[in-house]
Scaffold this motif. Structure first.
Motif: not given
Length: 407
Positions: A203-209, A145-149, A151-153, A155-158
């Motif tokens: 890392f999930l936010v700024f590496w994996q996605t 769910y976090v990944r989807d949020v 990638k969906s945009g 939050l805009g640019a994180v």
């Protein structure tokens, strides 16, 4: 028909009990019907009797019990091995399994240093085997769910992530000198045991996605354990020298990004044995993922978050809770970690990483989908740099890349 995956369990401590009990829950309870997990053997480095007791406790009394890890890896019926020794021993244990031709799911922290991790990855590639870090958090539905949020945009640019993994225990009273949390011979300290969890969300936010994966730079500050009973008397002037175990560490990470993606992003990852959120206080998020259009909060801990709160700039709020599946109420089945038990019939959440490892074996993949080996290396590189900045060095027998090395 479901494919049976034949597991061996290397080490019989508390985390192995939790993992194995979760492992043996019918995968259909979580919507998985293509695989079935079976424990065929377990090994204790102490004795076969201890392994027998472990197998009885977890509900696999018919499995073989071994009194050495060598016997376990020699068992031809074992297909994949779960390793749950202290991370100080992971390099030696994983190499033993890979040399014997076994697939491996190894607990975090993956190794003590990045050099060890790279050599294990090379060996797995040489042997054509699955090698996967048992980072259970990465395989939660909540994490999807976090990944989807992101990638969906929504939050805009994180731009920033705050993440704290702390234990709130006293080094002076909670542990004996030999406890893995403070013992240098077991690579003790907050960073490798807890800090790896605080790093997983940045890392999930700024590496994996991200399409372009670039390792971060890091500036850190570290405090060492300063209990008198953990110190070594050095001079007649009653000066003391601390052991190489970190009590608290704060990391400021900068992830390089193209201007089109919002430019450089920051993360603040903290970990401590001594302090953290007060359990009985108003719930505070342990992870905050902040973008130009809002933020996503995770509760109560970064290792096992159970609820999320999405707060957007337009005033909308989305709160979710994430129940753990399992046999359900009325089953008489309980699982948890140490003395922290979940409600009846609810698992701990370690079965999802086991499912992923099993599916990788079936599909012929050599690493996990939600945390591949390149990311494992990137995280280990960060922790190496943090240890360098904090002058945190473990004994040579722990840091070594020689194999085999006697315990």
């Amino acid at each position: 028909m479901a494919r049976e995956i034949r597991w061996g369990i290397l080490a019989t401590g508390a985390i192995s009990i939790t993992f194995t009990k979760d492992l043996l829950v019918d995968p259909k309870t979580r919507g998985v019907d293509s695989i079935k997990h079976t424990v065929v053997a377990a090994a204790s480095s102490t004795s076969s009797a201890r392994a027998e007791s472990f197998l009885k406790d977890v509900g696999a009394p018919a499995a073989k019990a071994y009194g050495s890890y060598q016997e376990l890896v020699n068992d031809p019926n074992v297909e994949i091995i779960y390793i749950a020794t202290p991370h100080s021993h992971h390099y030696q244990n994983v190499m033993l399994c890979l040399e014997a031709g076994k697939h491996v799911l190894c607990e975090k922290a993956f190794t003590v240093n990045a050099k060890q991790a790279r050599l294990l990855i090379d060996k797995a590639k040489e042997k054509g085997l699955l090698l996967m870090e048992a980072f259970w958090t990465r395989y939660f539905p909540l994490t999807d769910y976090v990944r989807d949020v992101i990638k969906s945009g929504k939050l805009g640019a994180v731009y920033r992530v705050f993440s704290d993994a702390s234990a709130r225990m006293s080094p002076e009273t909670s542990f004996g000198d030999g406890h893995r949390m403070v013992n240098p011979d077991l690579a003790g300290g907050a960073l490798l045991d807890l800090g790896v969890y605080s790093l997983t969300w940045p890392f999930l936010v700024f590496w994996q996605t991200q399409d372009k994966k670039t390792p971060p730079t890091v500036v850190s500050s570290m405090t060492k354990v300063c209990s008198m009973h953990l110190y070594i008397f050095t001079t007649k002037n009653r000066q003391y020298k601390g052991t190489s175990a970190d009590e608290s560490t704060t990391m400021l990470l900068t992830f390089p990004r193209d201007a089109s993606a919002g430019g450089d992003a920051h993360a603040i990852a903290t970990t401590s044995i001594r302090i953290g959120n007060v359990p009985n206080a108003e719930p505070q998020p342990s992870v905050r993922i902040q973008g130009e259009l809002g933020e996503l909060q995770l509760f109560p801990s970064p290792q096992c978050p159970k609820s999320t709160k999405l707060i957007l700039k337009d005033g909308s709020v989305e709160e979710k809770t994430w129940a753990q599946p399992g046999p359900g109420k009325g089953s008489g089945w309980f699982n948890g970690f140490l003395h922290f038990m979940n409600p009846e019939g609810e698992g701990q959440g370690m079965f999802w990483e086991a499912d992923e490892a099993a599916l990788a074996v079936v599909e012929g993949r050599k690493e996990g989908r939600q945390m591949d080996l390149s990311e494992t290396i990137a995280v280990m590189d960060v922790m190496d740099e943090v240890r360098r900045q904090g002058n945190l060095v473990y004994p040579e027998k722990v840091e070594t890349v020689h194999y085999p090395v006697s315990a």
